[in-house]
Design a protein around this motif. Sequence first.
Motif, PDB file in Angstrom:
ATOM      1  N   ILE A  22       0.870  -1.183   0.000  1.00 47.42           N
ATOM      2  CA  ILE A  22       0.000   0.000   0.000  1.00 47.42           C
ATOM      3  C   ILE A  22       0.904   1.229   0.000  1.00 47.42           C
ATOM      4  N   VAL A  23       0.619   2.173  -0.873  1.00 50.72           N
ATOM      5  CA  VAL A  23       1.412   3.406  -0.947  1.00 50.72           C
ATOM      6  C   VAL A  23       0.638   4.492  -0.199  1.00 50.72           C
ATOM      7  N   GLY A  24       1.147   4.879   0.990  1.00 57.80           N
ATOM      8  CA  GLY A  24       0.507   5.929   1.781  1.00 57.80           C
ATOM      9  C   GLY A  24      -0.142   5.386   3.038  1.00 57.80           C
ATOM     10  N   ALA A  25       0.282   5.948   4.185  1.00 62.83           N
ATOM     11  CA  ALA A  25      -0.277   5.530   5.478  1.00 62.83           C
ATOM     12  C   ALA A  25      -1.189   6.612   6.031  1.00 62.83           C
ATOM     13  N   GLY A  26      -2.082   7.133   5.182  1.00 66.40           N
ATOM     14  CA  GLY A  26      -3.129   8.040   5.670  1.00 66.40           C
ATOM     15  C   GLY A  26      -4.264   7.184   6.234  1.00 66.40           C
ATOM     16  N   TYR A  46       4.263   1.672   2.371  1.00 66.69           N
ATOM     17  CA  TYR A  46       5.340   2.651   2.203  1.00 66.69           C
ATOM     18  C   TYR A  46       4.760   4.041   2.385  1.00 66.69           C
ATOM     19  N   GLU A  47       5.354   4.814   3.295  1.00 70.31           N
ATOM     20  CA  GLU A  47       4.855   6.156   3.604  1.00 70.31           C
ATOM     21  C   GLU A  47       5.994   7.155   3.398  1.00 70.31           C
ATOM     22  N   SER A  48       5.706   8.231   2.680  1.00 74.41           N
ATOM     23  CA  SER A  48       6.778   9.182   2.368  1.00 74.41           C
ATOM     24  C   SER A  48       7.177  10.046   3.568  1.00 74.41           C
ATOM     25  N   HIS A 118      -9.910  14.086  17.240  1.00 75.31           N
ATOM     26  CA  HIS A 118      -8.696  14.714  16.738  1.00 75.31           C
ATOM     27  C   HIS A 118      -8.117  13.693  15.753  1.00 75.31           C
ATOM     28  N   ARG A 119      -7.755  14.159  14.558  1.00 74.20           N
ATOM     29  CA  ARG A 119      -7.310  13.216  13.525  1.00 74.20           C
ATOM     30  C   ARG A 119      -6.183  12.320  13.999  1.00 74.20           C
ATOM     31  N   SER A 120      -5.261  12.898  14.779  1.00 76.14           N
ATOM     32  CA  SER A 120      -4.095  12.084  15.142  1.00 76.14           C
ATOM     33  C   SER A 120      -4.513  10.941  16.067  1.00 76.14           C
ATOM     34  N   ARG A 142       9.229   7.331  -0.186  1.00 70.74           N
ATOM     35  CA  ARG A 142       8.370   7.919  -1.233  1.00 70.74           C
ATOM     36  C   ARG A 142       8.374   7.021  -2.463  1.00 70.74           C
ATOM     37  N   VAL A 143       7.210   6.601  -2.888  1.00 71.39           N
ATOM     38  CA  VAL A 143       7.106   5.759  -4.080  1.00 71.39           C
ATOM     39  C   VAL A 143       6.997   6.672  -5.298  1.00 71.39           C
ATOM     40  N   VAL A 144       7.804   6.393  -6.321  1.00 72.97           N
ATOM     41  CA  VAL A 144       7.820   7.288  -7.489  1.00 72.97           C
ATOM     42  C   VAL A 144       7.310   6.608  -8.758  1.00 72.97           C
ATOM     43  N   GLY A 175      -3.300   9.888  -1.456  1.00 72.33           N
ATOM     44  CA  GLY A 175      -3.939  11.182  -1.221  1.00 72.33           C
ATOM     45  C   GLY A 175      -4.227  11.991  -2.465  1.00 72.33           C
ATOM     46  N   ILE A 176      -4.698  13.219  -2.216  1.00 73.22           N
ATOM     47  CA  ILE A 176      -5.270  14.037  -3.290  1.00 73.22           C
ATOM     48  C   ILE A 176      -4.256  14.372  -4.389  1.00 73.22           C
ATOM     49  N   ARG A 177      -2.971  14.518  -4.017  1.00 71.83           N
ATOM     50  CA  ARG A 177      -1.960  14.815  -5.047  1.00 71.83           C
ATOM     51  C   ARG A 177      -1.202  13.549  -5.427  1.00 71.83           C
ATOM     52  N   SER A 178      -1.955  12.503  -5.619  1.00 78.20           N
ATOM     53  CA  SER A 178      -1.424  11.149  -5.802  1.00 78.20           C
ATOM     54  C   SER A 178      -0.462  10.996  -6.996  1.00 78.20           C
ATOM     55  N   LYS A 179       0.717  10.497  -6.696  1.00 79.17           N
ATOM     56  CA  LYS A 179       1.659  10.112  -7.758  1.00 79.17           C
ATOM     57  C   LYS A 179       1.180   8.819  -8.424  1.00 79.17           C
ATOM     58  N   MET A 180       0.594   7.937  -7.622  1.00 80.66           N
ATOM     59  CA  MET A 180       0.141   6.645  -8.161  1.00 80.66           C
ATOM     60  C   MET A 180      -0.997   6.843  -9.173  1.00 80.66           C
TER      61      MET A 180
HETATM   62  P1  FAD Z   1      -4.332  11.159   2.855  1.00 79.49           P
HETATM   63  O1  FAD Z   1      -4.892  11.347   4.206  1.00 79.49           O
HETATM   64  O2  FAD Z   1      -3.921  12.374   2.111  1.00 79.49           O
HETATM   65  O3  FAD Z   1      -3.093  10.165   3.004  1.00 79.49           O
HETATM   66  C1  FAD Z   1      -2.162   9.971   1.968  1.00 79.49           C
HETATM   67  C2  FAD Z   1      -0.860   9.480   2.576  1.00 79.49           C
HETATM   68  O4  FAD Z   1       0.033   9.119   1.528  1.00 79.49           O
HETATM   69  C3  FAD Z   1      -0.136  10.544   3.383  1.00 79.49           C
HETATM   70  O5  FAD Z   1       0.278   9.985   4.609  1.00 79.49           O
HETATM   71  C4  FAD Z   1       1.045  10.946   2.518  1.00 79.49           C
HETATM   72  O6  FAD Z   1       2.161  11.366   3.259  1.00 79.49           O
HETATM   73  C5  FAD Z   1       1.325   9.631   1.781  1.00 79.49           C
HETATM   74  N1  FAD Z   1       1.975   9.795   0.468  1.00 79.49           N
HETATM   75  C6  FAD Z   1       1.697  10.735  -0.475  1.00 79.49           C
HETATM   76  N2  FAD Z   1       2.439  10.521  -1.576  1.00 79.49           N
HETATM   77  C7  FAD Z   1       3.196   9.413  -1.328  1.00 79.49           C
HETATM   78  C8  FAD Z   1       4.144   8.696  -2.084  1.00 79.49           C
HETATM   79  N3  FAD Z   1       4.454   9.045  -3.349  1.00 79.49           N
HETATM   80  N4  FAD Z   1       4.745   7.626  -1.527  1.00 79.49           N
HETATM   81  C9  FAD Z   1       4.431   7.236  -0.260  1.00 79.49           C
HETATM   82  N5  FAD Z   1       3.517   7.880   0.520  1.00 79.49           N
HETATM   83  C10 FAD Z   1       2.913   8.956  -0.020  1.00 79.49           C
HETATM   84  N6  FAD Z   1     -13.448  13.469   5.939  1.00 79.49           N
HETATM   85  C11 FAD Z   1     -14.358  12.926   6.787  1.00 79.49           C
HETATM   86  O7  FAD Z   1     -14.721  11.739   6.637  1.00 79.49           O
HETATM   87  N7  FAD Z   1     -14.889  13.668   7.818  1.00 79.49           N
HETATM   88  C12 FAD Z   1     -14.545  14.973   8.035  1.00 79.49           C
HETATM   89  O8  FAD Z   1     -15.045  15.615   8.975  1.00 79.49           O
HETATM   90  C13 FAD Z   1     -13.606  15.568   7.146  1.00 79.49           C
HETATM   91  N8  FAD Z   1     -13.238  16.855   7.315  1.00 79.49           N
HETATM   92  C14 FAD Z   1     -12.338  17.413   6.466  1.00 79.49           C
HETATM   93  C15 FAD Z   1     -11.990  18.754   6.627  1.00 79.49           C
HETATM   94  C16 FAD Z   1     -11.088  19.361   5.754  1.00 79.49           C
HETATM   95  C17 FAD Z   1     -10.780  20.819   5.923  1.00 79.49           C
HETATM   96  C18 FAD Z   1     -10.492  18.580   4.720  1.00 79.49           C
HETATM   97  C19 FAD Z   1      -9.491  19.194   3.778  1.00 79.49           C
HETATM   98  C20 FAD Z   1     -10.830  17.243   4.551  1.00 79.49           C
HETATM   99  C21 FAD Z   1     -11.763  16.646   5.411  1.00 79.49           C
HETATM  100  N9  FAD Z   1     -12.137  15.301   5.253  1.00 79.49           N
HETATM  101  C22 FAD Z   1     -13.062  14.753   6.092  1.00 79.49           C
HETATM  102  C23 FAD Z   1     -11.562  14.470   4.166  1.00 79.49           C
HETATM  103  C24 FAD Z   1     -10.455  13.532   4.683  1.00 79.49           C
HETATM  104  O9  FAD Z   1      -9.489  14.278   5.385  1.00 79.49           O
HETATM  105  C25 FAD Z   1      -9.796  12.818   3.518  1.00 79.49           C
HETATM  106  O10 FAD Z   1     -10.776  12.325   2.641  1.00 79.49           O
HETATM  107  C26 FAD Z   1      -8.941  11.634   4.018  1.00 79.49           C
HETATM  108  O11 FAD Z   1      -7.991  12.065   4.946  1.00 79.49           O
HETATM  109  C27 FAD Z   1      -8.275  10.957   2.819  1.00 79.49           C
HETATM  110  O12 FAD Z   1      -7.446   9.916   3.282  1.00 79.49           O
HETATM  111  P2  FAD Z   1      -6.391   9.245   2.294  1.00 79.49           P
HETATM  112  O13 FAD Z   1      -5.716   8.196   3.114  1.00 79.49           O
HETATM  113  O14 FAD Z   1      -7.043   8.849   1.030  1.00 79.49           O
HETATM  114  O15 FAD Z   1      -5.358  10.387   1.919  1.00 79.49           O
END
Ligand code: FAD
Length: 411
Positions: A22-26, A46-48, A118-120, A142-144, A175-180
């Motif tokens: 999995i690329v990204g530990a969000g 893998y988390e960047s 709290h998100r964390s 970081r996965v490229v 995440g939103i600026r996904s390289k994948m």
């Molecule tokens: P991300 O959380 O962006 O995780 C991506 C991970 O990938 C990150 O850890 C990043 O470091 C890592 N990464 C990136 N590129 C690479 C790479 N090339 N190689 C390795 N790792 C990489 N959603 C809700 O459900 N409830 C809410 O109340 C809510 N409130 C929000 C409020 C705001 C202001 C915003 C902006 C968003 C909110 N959201 C909410 C949406 C939510 O935050 C996102 O939809 C969610 O965090 C997405 O998770 P994700 O794991 O897809 O992406």
Amino acid sequence: MGDIPVFPQLHRPEEARLNIIIVGAGLGGLGAAISLLLAGHNVKIYESATRIDEIGAGIQVLPNASKILTHWGLHEKLSAHSCSPTQCNLINWHGEPLTSMSFTDASQAYGSPFWDFHRSDLHRVLYERVLELGGTVEVKSRVVDCIVDATAGSATVELASGAKASADLVIGADGIRSKMREVLVGHPVPPTPTGDLAYRLLLDTKALMGDADLRAFVEQEQVTYWMGPGIHVVVYLIRNGGLLNMVLLVPDDMPEGATTMEGDIEEMKALFKGWDPRIGKLLSLCKEVQKWKLCIQHELAQWTHPQGHFTLLGDAVHATLPYLASGAGMSLEDGCILGLCLSSPRLPASRKPSGAELNYALQKYEECRKPRTSRIVARGSHQGYLYHLDDGPEQVLRDQELKRKPTREGE
Ligand code: FAD
């Protein structure tokens, strides 16, 4: 609400397990890891970032997502960190209440709670569960690139360090600026700016207690929305009531290319002249603020590589405006469904699934998730339109409609 079963971890023999990267530990990547580990597979993330944490402030988790978190065995741990709002209030920008919805009733109806975190805290609990189930997470990775070799039945990721790793399945959860996403589609696919940005604040609730107007936000565990022309504001409690999370959604004035930056408090306050005085009072407690450009990701033709072995999830493939508080919830649903598709009785229990079997499961995952997430992205944008109506006949009509709806709390 006590009858949501905890999914057991399926035990597949080592030779029957898929090796998954999995690329990204969000929130999305960790959720998918839990679901796939419960399905009996091997998972490496893998988390960047240099360490495992989540930036940002509060997050609302609606019953669809809290139910999944309970299935994953996290109810007790998460309850210890959550606030459970009883009600959601909609107010117009002058401070006139328009309607309320009982979250207590809705939780009963859906059979699972509304939780605010709290998100964390949410992120840490997911991370700990990944480790407990046998997953591994490598930071500073970081996965490229990702190359699919259908003949070999694998996909290989390349890290910025030049190191490579192969797996039966690679999941881009970056995440939103996904390289994948760019790699899968074959060209850059930047997310679309929405014209809005978010100021995100955390206020220590002790500072609110001396003011009778503000104390109510601490004493009543409720979510409150104010709606005004081009702007809306949301507040709710997190960390067992120790912090008030405040998000101000306003027109985007950030330079092109900027994603997050420090906000100017006076500039922010100036946007709220003439609004409900409680907002001004809350903003006077603000010491620092970040602003975030809000973008969305329109539907992609394909989430999964044409040759299989490589798919996407979460914001990488369907980032939405946060106006339905559902982006993270959709990411958790993605992971849950992917895990179910890869634990289904269709997969052989005693040997590794063939490429065709794996790719059939990925196709089912995409078919199941795409319509729902596209609807949420579109609905999130429409919600922004409704929240941000200018003063005038449409706003009057909206407010009349809202007032007409029965207030369920206390009926
Ligand atoms: P991300 O959380 O962006 O995780 C991506 C991970 O990938 C990150 O850890 C990043 O470091 C890592 N990464 C990136 N590129 C690479 C790479 N090339 N190689 C390795 N790792 C990489 N959603 C809700 O459900 N409830 C809410 O109340 C809510 N409130 C929000 C409020 C705001 C202001 C915003 C902006 C968003 C909110 N959201 C909410 C949406 C939510 O935050 C996102 O939809 C969610 O965090 C997405 O998770 P994700 O794991 O897809 O992406």
